[in-house]
Design a protein around this motif. Structure first.
Motif, PDB file in Angstrom:
ATOM      1  N   ALA A 176       0.872  -1.169   0.000  1.00 29.47           N
ATOM      2  CA  ALA A 176       0.000   0.000   0.000  1.00 29.47           C
ATOM      3  C   ALA A 176       0.906   1.215   0.000  1.00 29.47           C
ATOM      4  CB  ALA A 176      -0.924  -0.014   1.219  1.00 29.47           C
ATOM      5  N   GLY A 177       0.330   2.405   0.110  1.00 32.93           N
ATOM      6  CA  GLY A 177       1.198   3.565   0.152  1.00 32.93           C
ATOM      7  C   GLY A 177       0.460   4.874   0.178  1.00 32.93           C
ATOM      8  N   THR A 178       1.234   5.933   0.054  1.00 31.90           N
ATOM      9  CA  THR A 178       0.717   7.291  -0.058  1.00 31.90           C
ATOM     10  C   THR A 178       1.569   8.019  -1.081  1.00 31.90           C
ATOM     11  OG1 THR A 178       2.123   7.988   1.780  1.00 31.90           O
ATOM     12  CG2 THR A 178      -0.141   7.436   2.308  1.00 31.90           C
ATOM     13  N   SER A 179       0.984   9.016  -1.727  1.00 33.46           N
ATOM     14  CA  SER A 179       1.716   9.806  -2.714  1.00 33.46           C
ATOM     15  C   SER A 179       1.609  11.281  -2.362  1.00 33.46           C
ATOM     16  CB  SER A 179       1.158   9.572  -4.122  1.00 33.46           C
ATOM     17  OG  SER A 179      -0.132  10.165  -4.251  1.00 33.46           O
ATOM     18  N   VAL A 180       2.631  12.036  -2.758  1.00 27.55           N
ATOM     19  CA  VAL A 180       2.620  13.498  -2.634  1.00 27.55           C
ATOM     20  C   VAL A 180       3.072  14.055  -3.976  1.00 27.55           C
ATOM     21  CG1 VAL A 180       3.531  15.515  -1.423  1.00 27.55           C
ATOM     22  CG2 VAL A 180       3.168  13.374  -0.167  1.00 27.55           C
ATOM     23  N   ASP A 181       2.241  14.942  -4.559  1.00 27.05           N
ATOM     24  CA  ASP A 181       2.567  15.456  -5.886  1.00 27.05           C
ATOM     25  C   ASP A 181       3.294  16.791  -5.805  1.00 27.05           C
ATOM     26  OD1 ASP A 181       0.666  17.417  -5.397  1.00 27.05           O
ATOM     27  OD2 ASP A 181      -0.802  16.642  -6.818  1.00 27.05           O
ATOM     28  N   GLU A 182       3.431  17.434  -6.972  1.00 26.89           N
ATOM     29  CA  GLU A 182       4.223  18.667  -7.058  1.00 26.89           C
ATOM     30  C   GLU A 182       3.656  19.817  -6.236  1.00 26.89           C
ATOM     31  OE1 GLU A 182       0.784  19.203  -9.155  1.00 26.89           O
ATOM     32  OE2 GLU A 182       2.184  17.596  -9.610  1.00 26.89           O
ATOM     33  N   LYS A 209       3.852  -3.655 -12.755  1.00 24.67           N
ATOM     34  CA  LYS A 209       2.552  -3.199 -12.259  1.00 24.67           C
ATOM     35  C   LYS A 209       2.586  -1.701 -11.945  1.00 24.67           C
ATOM     36  CE  LYS A 209      -0.755  -4.007  -8.474  1.00 24.67           C
ATOM     37  NZ  LYS A 209      -1.911  -4.271  -9.331  1.00 24.67           N
ATOM     38  N   GLN A 210       1.625  -0.973 -12.473  1.00 27.40           N
ATOM     39  CA  GLN A 210       1.514   0.441 -12.140  1.00 27.40           C
ATOM     40  C   GLN A 210       1.025   0.568 -10.694  1.00 27.40           C
ATOM     41  OE1 GLN A 210      -1.783   3.334 -13.364  1.00 27.40           O
ATOM     42  NE2 GLN A 210      -0.158   3.932 -14.805  1.00 27.40           N
ATOM     43  N   PHE A 211       1.883   1.111  -9.842  1.00 23.99           N
ATOM     44  CA  PHE A 211       1.522   1.291  -8.441  1.00 23.99           C
ATOM     45  C   PHE A 211       0.771   2.598  -8.238  1.00 23.99           C
ATOM     46  CE2 PHE A 211       2.508   2.539  -4.022  1.00 23.99           C
ATOM     47  CZ  PHE A 211       1.984   1.439  -3.363  1.00 23.99           C
ATOM     48  N   HIS A 212       1.233   3.647  -8.942  1.00 25.24           N
ATOM     49  CA  HIS A 212       0.568   4.948  -8.857  1.00 25.24           C
ATOM     50  C   HIS A 212       1.018   5.790 -10.037  1.00 25.24           C
ATOM     51  CE1 HIS A 212      -1.685   8.095  -6.868  1.00 25.24           C
ATOM     52  NE2 HIS A 212      -0.675   8.935  -7.012  1.00 25.24           N
ATOM     53  N   TRP A 213       0.168   6.740 -10.464  1.00 27.20           N
ATOM     54  CA  TRP A 213       0.570   7.630 -11.537  1.00 27.20           C
ATOM     55  C   TRP A 213       0.188   9.070 -11.218  1.00 27.20           C
ATOM     56  CZ3 TRP A 213      -2.437  10.628 -14.950  1.00 27.20           C
ATOM     57  CH2 TRP A 213      -3.819  10.438 -14.854  1.00 27.20           C
ATOM     58  N   PHE A 214       0.919  10.011 -11.852  1.00 25.72           N
ATOM     59  CA  PHE A 214       0.713  11.442 -11.665  1.00 25.72           C
ATOM     60  C   PHE A 214       0.502  12.101 -13.025  1.00 25.72           C
ATOM     61  CE2 PHE A 214       3.621  10.003  -8.353  1.00 25.72           C
ATOM     62  CZ  PHE A 214       3.108  10.558  -7.192  1.00 25.72           C
ATOM     63  N   ASN A 215      -0.290  13.185 -13.031  1.00 24.00           N
ATOM     64  CA  ASN A 215      -0.457  14.025 -14.218  1.00 24.00           C
ATOM     65  C   ASN A 215       0.574  15.143 -14.148  1.00 24.00           C
ATOM     66  OD1 ASN A 215      -1.232  15.757 -16.240  1.00 24.00           O
ATOM     67  ND2 ASN A 215      -3.392  15.822 -15.671  1.00 24.00           N
ATOM     68  N   LEU A 216       1.560  15.118 -15.043  1.00 24.96           N
ATOM     69  CA  LEU A 216       2.639  16.103 -15.008  1.00 24.96           C
ATOM     70  C   LEU A 216       2.180  17.501 -15.407  1.00 24.96           C
ATOM     71  CD1 LEU A 216       5.507  13.949 -16.568  1.00 24.96           C
ATOM     72  CD2 LEU A 216       5.230  14.586 -14.179  1.00 24.96           C
ATOM     73  N   GLU A 218      -0.473  18.946 -14.131  1.00 30.19           N
ATOM     74  CA  GLU A 218      -1.068  19.610 -12.983  1.00 30.19           C
ATOM     75  C   GLU A 218      -0.039  20.517 -12.316  1.00 30.19           C
ATOM     76  OE1 GLU A 218      -2.723  16.795 -10.281  1.00 30.19           O
ATOM     77  OE2 GLU A 218      -4.394  16.269 -11.591  1.00 30.19           O
ATOM     78  N   GLY A 219      -0.540  21.541 -11.661  1.00 28.91           N
ATOM     79  CA  GLY A 219       0.356  22.432 -10.919  1.00 28.91           C
ATOM     80  C   GLY A 219       1.034  23.479 -11.765  1.00 28.91           C
ATOM     81  N   GLY A 220       0.581  23.673 -12.999  1.00 33.98           N
ATOM     82  CA  GLY A 220       1.141  24.724 -13.837  1.00 33.98           C
ATOM     83  C   GLY A 220       2.455  24.343 -14.482  1.00 33.98           C
ATOM     84  N   ALA A 221       3.115  25.341 -15.052  1.00 37.20           N
ATOM     85  CA  ALA A 221       4.324  25.102 -15.844  1.00 37.20           C
ATOM     86  C   ALA A 221       5.603  25.404 -15.071  1.00 37.20           C
ATOM     87  CB  ALA A 221       4.276  25.947 -17.122  1.00 37.20           C
ATOM     88  N   LYS A 222       5.522  25.481 -13.745  1.00 35.57           N
ATOM     89  CA  LYS A 222       6.702  25.782 -12.933  1.00 35.57           C
ATOM     90  C   LYS A 222       7.492  24.507 -12.683  1.00 35.57           C
ATOM     91  CE  LYS A 222       8.116  27.945  -8.567  1.00 35.57           C
ATOM     92  NZ  LYS A 222       7.646  28.578  -7.309  1.00 35.57           N
ATOM     93  N   TYR A 223       8.731  24.493 -13.145  1.00 32.12           N
ATOM     94  CA  TYR A 223       9.610  23.326 -12.979  1.00 32.12           C
ATOM     95  C   TYR A 223      10.861  23.738 -12.236  1.00 32.12           C
ATOM     96  CZ  TYR A 223       6.655  20.716 -16.179  1.00 32.12           C
ATOM     97  OH  TYR A 223       5.586  20.072 -16.749  1.00 32.12           O
ATOM     98  N   PRO A 224      11.560  22.796 -11.619  1.00 37.48           N
ATOM     99  CA  PRO A 224      11.305  21.346 -11.605  1.00 37.48           C
ATOM    100  C   PRO A 224      10.102  20.988 -10.743  1.00 37.48           C
ATOM    101  CG  PRO A 224      13.069  21.891 -10.104  1.00 37.48           C
ATOM    102  CD  PRO A 224      12.754  23.164 -10.832  1.00 37.48           C
ATOM    103  N   LYS A 225       9.555  19.782 -10.988  1.00 40.80           N
ATOM    104  CA  LYS A 225       8.460  19.238 -10.186  1.00 40.80           C
ATOM    105  C   LYS A 225       8.949  17.969  -9.480  1.00 40.80           C
ATOM    106  CE  LYS A 225       4.654  21.075 -12.963  1.00 40.80           C
ATOM    107  NZ  LYS A 225       3.427  20.760 -13.763  1.00 40.80           N
TER     108      LYS A 225
END
Length: 349
Positions: A176-182, A209-216, A218-225
């Motif tokens: 199991a797990g948790t995720s934190v995005d940009e 196996k895909q464990f989790h995925w993110f939409n890159l 999201e969060g606008g165009a500010k990089y790095p993410k």
């Protein structure tokens, strides 16, 4: 064009932010000590009425221990409370927290002045040494720009039982797990059963196996993410470990943000860029540290969670020129067992 990076989060490459995260862990350790002391002498060490206090989350895990483990933890804490000099040396100003008070540890700390030694200018949060290279790679200008990829996934390649736990019978292992995005948003990743394991058994996922995925996007165009996933491997008999880690991570995130705000004198909200990377690393490292610090007080010998991170400089960046990172492995040891999880990060459309 800078490469993507991938690592297991075990430390924080910023001394002041690391000190703030360590203070969060100290606070949680004190809450765990109060739970253990309460078991020994409930009237002398009352739990707070506030059900959202860390003491109540930790008490739920403490209650799962055997009577012998509870007594062992309680006796150790009560003995340590008699060593005022040792606690002052270890805890500094936090040694003033009174575990006999009906107020929660958090409430008492909030009434204390924030230590000057932990304060630093907000601009310091923009510095992240030795982690990101902003220099173009050799030959990058001559090559055609790679295709922009807009999604990111963490993939599990295999789970190997190097040695099964001391539980009777085969191990029934879940992930199991948790995720934190940009932006600092967290999601719980529901547990799934991997398989039943004996010594040497391997569960291989083909394709991974895909464990989790993110939409890159999201969060606008500010990089790095930056993106973080905390992997929780458990013997199903441990029960509720994924929920505990999820709640612990959420509590750590809130406390890290509050402590950083006190340290720099401004509110810390959802953030991308280098600030988001630092906050994510502080949370990921602090969760691991807190789990280790609390195991002897509120948890039997189970597998400590592992936090993985990747940093994406742009939609066209890659890992060594490839859309998927090299496969890496992390080890889980505890309860007499030893497991190895192999994973990779991949960008895709």
């Amino acid at each position: 064009m800078a490469d993507n990076t991938s690592q297991v989060v075990t430390d924080i490459p910023h001394a002041k932010v690391k000190a703030v995260a360590e203070r969060v862990v100290q606070e949680l350790r004190l809450a765990g000590e109060k739970v253990a002391a309460h078991h020994a002498e409930p009237a002398k060490y009352p739990l707070p009425e506030d059900r959202s206090a860390a003491e109540h989350l930790l008490a739920q895990r403490f209650d799962r221990l055997s009577d012998a483990k509870k007594k062992q933890a309680a006796d150790a804490v009560v003995a340590d409370l008699k060593n005022a000099a040792g606690r002052a040396a270890r805890l500094g100003d936090l040694a003033r927290v009174d575990l006999r008070s009906p107020a929660s540890v958090e409430a008492q700390i909030q009434r204390m002045p924030f230590p000057d030694r932990l304060k630093f200018p907000a601009d310091e949060l923009k510095k992240l040494p030795l982690l990101l290279s902003e220099e173009p790679q050799a030959g990058a200008g001559a090559a055609a720009a790679p295709t922009a990829l807009h999604k990111l996934e963490l993939r599990i390649h295999s789970v190997k039982c190097v040695a099964e736990t001391s539980e009777l019978g085969s191990d029934e292992i879940s992930l199991a797990g948790t995720s934190v995005d940009e932006s600092g948003d967290a999601l719980k990743i529901s547990p799934f059963e991997v398989r039943s394991f004996d010594d040497g058994d391997v569960k291989t996922y083909t394709p991974p196996k895909q464990f989790h995925w993110f939409n890159l996007d999201e969060g606008g165009a500010k990089y790095p993410k930056s993106y973080f996933v905390t992997l929780v491997l458990a013997e199903i008999d441990f029960g509720g470990l994924a929920d505990y880690v999820d709640q612990l991570l959420d509590m750590v995130r809130t406390k890290v943000a509050a402590y950083l705000a006190a340290a720099v004198g401004v509110a810390i909200g959802a953030s991308g860029g280098v600030l988001g990377i630092l906050i994510g690393m502080a949370v990921g490292a602090a969760v691991g540290w807190a789990f280790d610090q609390l195991k002897g007080v509120v948890e039997d010998d189970v597998f400590a969670p592992v936090t993985l991170s990747t940093i994406i400089p742009s939609l066209t960046s890659r890992w060594d020129g490839k859309p998927e990172s090299a496969a890496k492995s992390v080890e889980y040891r505890g309860f007499g067992g030893d497991y190895r999880v192999t994973y990779s990060w991949r960008m895709f459309n």
